[in-house]
Design a protein around this motif. Sequence first.
Motif, PDB file in Angstrom:
ATOM      1  N   SER A 160       0.844  -1.212   0.000  1.00  0.00           N
ATOM      2  CA  SER A 160       0.000   0.000   0.000  1.00  0.00           C
ATOM      3  C   SER A 160       0.869   1.248   0.000  1.00  0.00           C
ATOM      4  CB  SER A 160      -0.894   0.053   1.244  1.00  0.00           C
ATOM      5  OG  SER A 160      -1.733  -1.028   1.250  1.00  0.00           O
ATOM      6  N   ASP A 161       1.908   1.264   0.839  1.00  0.00           N
ATOM      7  CA  ASP A 161       2.819   2.423   0.870  1.00  0.00           C
ATOM      8  C   ASP A 161       3.432   2.651  -0.517  1.00  0.00           C
ATOM      9  OD1 ASP A 161       2.387   2.643   3.577  1.00  0.00           O
ATOM     10  OD2 ASP A 161       4.249   1.631   4.158  1.00  0.00           O
ATOM     11  N   LEU A 162       3.846   1.545  -1.116  1.00  0.00           N
ATOM     12  CA  LEU A 162       4.544   1.631  -2.407  1.00  0.00           C
ATOM     13  C   LEU A 162       3.606   2.178  -3.491  1.00  0.00           C
ATOM     14  CD1 LEU A 162       7.155   0.921  -3.973  1.00  0.00           C
ATOM     15  CD2 LEU A 162       6.251  -1.399  -4.276  1.00  0.00           C
ATOM     16  N   LEU A 163       2.394   1.594  -3.556  1.00  0.00           N
ATOM     17  CA  LEU A 163       1.460   1.993  -4.618  1.00  0.00           C
ATOM     18  C   LEU A 163       1.006   3.441  -4.460  1.00  0.00           C
ATOM     19  CD1 LEU A 163      -0.722  -1.259  -4.854  1.00  0.00           C
ATOM     20  CD2 LEU A 163       1.034  -0.509  -6.467  1.00  0.00           C
ATOM     21  N   SER A 164       0.975   3.920  -3.211  1.00  0.00           N
ATOM     22  CA  SER A 164       0.498   5.308  -3.017  1.00  0.00           C
ATOM     23  C   SER A 164       1.649   6.322  -3.017  1.00  0.00           C
ATOM     24  CB  SER A 164      -0.296   5.417  -1.707  1.00  0.00           C
ATOM     25  OG  SER A 164       0.544   5.071  -0.635  1.00  0.00           O
ATOM     26  N   SER A 165       2.890   5.841  -3.199  1.00  0.00           N
ATOM     27  CA  SER A 165       4.038   6.755  -3.088  1.00  0.00           C
ATOM     28  C   SER A 165       4.259   7.595  -4.356  1.00  0.00           C
ATOM     29  CB  SER A 165       5.312   5.954  -2.821  1.00  0.00           C
ATOM     30  OG  SER A 165       5.664   5.218  -3.980  1.00  0.00           O
ATOM     31  N   GLY A 166       3.701   7.125  -5.467  1.00  0.00           N
ATOM     32  CA  GLY A 166       3.883   7.853  -6.727  1.00  0.00           C
ATOM     33  C   GLY A 166       5.080   7.357  -7.532  1.00  0.00           C
ATOM     34  N   ILE A 167       5.937   6.522  -6.932  1.00  0.00           N
ATOM     35  CA  ILE A 167       7.099   5.993  -7.668  1.00  0.00           C
ATOM     36  C   ILE A 167       6.603   4.949  -8.689  1.00  0.00           C
ATOM     37  CG2 ILE A 167       7.671   3.986  -6.193  1.00  0.00           C
ATOM     38  CD1 ILE A 167      10.618   4.906  -6.305  1.00  0.00           C
ATOM     39  N   SER A 168       7.268   4.837  -9.806  1.00  0.00           N
ATOM     40  CA  SER A 168       6.930   3.773 -10.752  1.00  0.00           C
ATOM     41  C   SER A 168       7.305   2.440 -10.098  1.00  0.00           C
ATOM     42  CB  SER A 168       7.725   4.002 -12.044  1.00  0.00           C
ATOM     43  OG  SER A 168       7.601   2.881 -12.863  1.00  0.00           O
ATOM     44  N   CYS A 169       6.374   1.499 -10.062  1.00  0.00           N
ATOM     45  CA  CYS A 169       6.675   0.266  -9.302  1.00  0.00           C
ATOM     46  C   CYS A 169       5.978  -0.953  -9.902  1.00  0.00           C
ATOM     47  CB  CYS A 169       6.252   0.430  -7.843  1.00  0.00           C
ATOM     48  SG  CYS A 169       4.496   0.707  -7.611  1.00  0.00           S
ATOM     49  N   THR A 170       6.523  -2.124  -9.583  1.00  0.00           N
ATOM     50  CA  THR A 170       5.870  -3.395  -9.901  1.00  0.00           C
ATOM     51  C   THR A 170       5.925  -4.275  -8.662  1.00  0.00           C
ATOM     52  OG1 THR A 170       6.576  -3.271 -12.217  1.00  0.00           O
ATOM     53  CG2 THR A 170       5.866  -5.425 -11.412  1.00  0.00           C
ATOM     54  N   VAL A 171       4.777  -4.839  -8.295  1.00  0.00           N
ATOM     55  CA  VAL A 171       4.709  -5.802  -7.190  1.00  0.00           C
ATOM     56  C   VAL A 171       4.600  -7.186  -7.811  1.00  0.00           C
ATOM     57  CG1 VAL A 171       3.369  -6.580  -5.205  1.00  0.00           C
ATOM     58  CG2 VAL A 171       3.557  -4.122  -5.700  1.00  0.00           C
ATOM     59  N   ILE A 172       5.519  -8.069  -7.422  1.00  0.00           N
ATOM     60  CA  ILE A 172       5.497  -9.433  -7.967  1.00  0.00           C
ATOM     61  C   ILE A 172       4.949 -10.361  -6.887  1.00  0.00           C
ATOM     62  CG2 ILE A 172       6.944 -11.283  -8.915  1.00  0.00           C
ATOM     63  CD1 ILE A 172       8.643  -9.051 -10.140  1.00  0.00           C
ATOM     64  N   ARG A 173       4.003 -11.195  -7.311  1.00  0.00           N
ATOM     65  CA  ARG A 173       3.336 -12.086  -6.353  1.00  0.00           C
ATOM     66  C   ARG A 173       3.601 -13.534  -6.749  1.00  0.00           C
ATOM     67  NH1 ARG A 173       0.199  -9.470  -3.080  1.00  0.00           N
ATOM     68  NH2 ARG A 173      -0.490  -7.350  -3.540  1.00  0.00           N
ATOM     69  N   PRO A 174       4.675 -14.134  -6.206  1.00  0.00           N
ATOM     70  CA  PRO A 174       4.986 -15.516  -6.566  1.00  0.00           C
ATOM     71  C   PRO A 174       4.327 -16.531  -5.634  1.00  0.00           C
ATOM     72  CG  PRO A 174       6.847 -14.490  -5.419  1.00  0.00           C
ATOM     73  CD  PRO A 174       5.708 -13.516  -5.369  1.00  0.00           C
ATOM     74  N   THR A 175       4.222 -17.748  -6.126  1.00  0.00           N
ATOM     75  CA  THR A 175       3.831 -18.877  -5.268  1.00  0.00           C
ATOM     76  C   THR A 175       5.079 -19.294  -4.475  1.00  0.00           C
ATOM     77  OG1 THR A 175       4.399 -20.353  -7.069  1.00  0.00           O
ATOM     78  CG2 THR A 175       2.087 -19.722  -6.895  1.00  0.00           C
ATOM     79  N   GLY A 176       5.087 -20.510  -3.917  1.00  0.00           N
ATOM     80  CA  GLY A 176       6.235 -20.973  -3.120  1.00  0.00           C
ATOM     81  C   GLY A 176       7.492 -21.145  -3.966  1.00  0.00           C
ATOM     82  N   PHE A 177       8.633 -20.834  -3.365  1.00  0.00           N
ATOM     83  CA  PHE A 177       9.908 -21.011  -4.078  1.00  0.00           C
ATOM     84  C   PHE A 177      10.376 -22.459  -3.913  1.00  0.00           C
ATOM     85  CE2 PHE A 177      11.250 -16.376  -2.826  1.00  0.00           C
ATOM     86  CZ  PHE A 177      10.137 -15.892  -3.477  1.00  0.00           C
ATOM     87  N   PHE A 178      11.232 -22.919  -4.825  1.00  0.00           N
ATOM     88  CA  PHE A 178      11.810 -24.260  -4.682  1.00  0.00           C
ATOM     89  C   PHE A 178      12.537 -24.383  -3.338  1.00  0.00           C
ATOM     90  CE2 PHE A 178      12.270 -26.077  -9.300  1.00  0.00           C
ATOM     91  CZ  PHE A 178      10.910 -25.909  -9.484  1.00  0.00           C
ATOM     92  N   SER A 179      13.125 -23.274  -2.868  1.00  0.00           N
ATOM     93  CA  SER A 179      13.860 -23.336  -1.592  1.00  0.00           C
ATOM     94  C   SER A 179      12.935 -23.769  -0.454  1.00  0.00           C
ATOM     95  CB  SER A 179      14.478 -21.973  -1.267  1.00  0.00           C
ATOM     96  OG  SER A 179      13.492 -20.962  -1.331  1.00  0.00           O
TER      97      SER A 179
END
Length: 297
Positions: A142-161
């Motif tokens: 929420s902070d990021l999206l409302s900050s005005g900076i150009s941004c991408t949020v990546i939503r991954p499933t579980g990692f192999f790790s």
Amino acid sequence: MNKQIVLVAGASGYLGRYVTKEFSDRGYAVRALVRNPEKLAAEGTNLEPATASLVKEVVKGDAADPASLKNACKGVDIVFSCMGLTKPQENLTSEQVDHLGNRALLEDALSYGVKKFIYISVFNAEKMMDVDVVKAHELFVSDLLSSGISCTVIRPTGFFSDMGMFLSSARSGHMFMLGDGENRVNPIHGADLAKVCVDAADSSEKEICVGGPDTYTFNETMNMAFEAVGKSPWITHIPMWVGDAALFVTGIFNPSLAGVLAFAVSVSGLDNVAPANGTNHLGEFYRDLAAKGETKQ
Ligand SMILES: NC(=O)c1ccc[n+]([C@@H]2O[C@H](COP(=O)([O-])OP(=O)(O)OC[C@H]3O[C@@H](n4cnc5c(N)ncnc54)[C@H](OP(=O)(O)O)[C@@H]3O)[C@@H](O)[C@H]2O)c1
């Protein structure tokens, strides 16, 4: 033309190392933000690469001490952050690390006019908002999206790790699984996810959901782990309510551990299948990890 400079926060972790390698391979100059620079010299426990020779510069910073993050973004074009609390750490909370630590980094990025901020959150976050670590990620989103900076949020499933822990249990010959194990997941390899993360540097997409190329039930992922270590599957299924009760009791005595376990309990109770990406397969990862364990013994 000068190389673009990218700050990788969380560069010593599983995903951070693959992202460092991918940015470096594509010609970016990587500045790694870490607590412990020595970690970058050796391969990680889930085969993630050593990156000391790939980074241009290392800066030290601790998310729990926002003042230590100041000036990390000076001269930087892009910030990528996968800085997060994934293991219990004494006296540290997800709110401090995932939310407030990343917020301090964002404030620094804004003050230096960084062009793009890429952040790793969680797939299915809206279904797990009662889990502290997920809530902390989303407060930062929420902070990021409302900050005005150009941004991408990546939503991954579980990692192999994360699936690597099944292999450790398989070595012992026995595994516990919360629920009936029939929920489905398409886990993703760090190298495949890193490509998506670096592509995001030139993307106008605000959010990207992503998983690996193959979908399995949790039971199938565990059977594959037993196969990789050459043992017959022996899995004990535990009702979900037992997991919730154990979490409640753990929360009284060890809130830090309970915070991390709560995520695992929630994920076990859901289907986690995101749009498929990548070329790496879990069975090969288990076999490579098992082979590495054998050479160590
Ligand atoms: N693993 C999964 O299956 C999964 C799935 C979806 C989303 N995610 C999210 O993706 C992100 C990366 O996950 P990962 O599996 O790559 O985690 P990881 O291997 O544990 O790496 C986490 C990174 O954050 C750093 N970090 C932790 N606490 C810090 C602090 N107080 N100050 C500065 N740095 C700190 C770690 O540094 P040290 O090396 O010093 O500990 C490490 O570099 C996390 O936010 C996680 O929630 C993970």
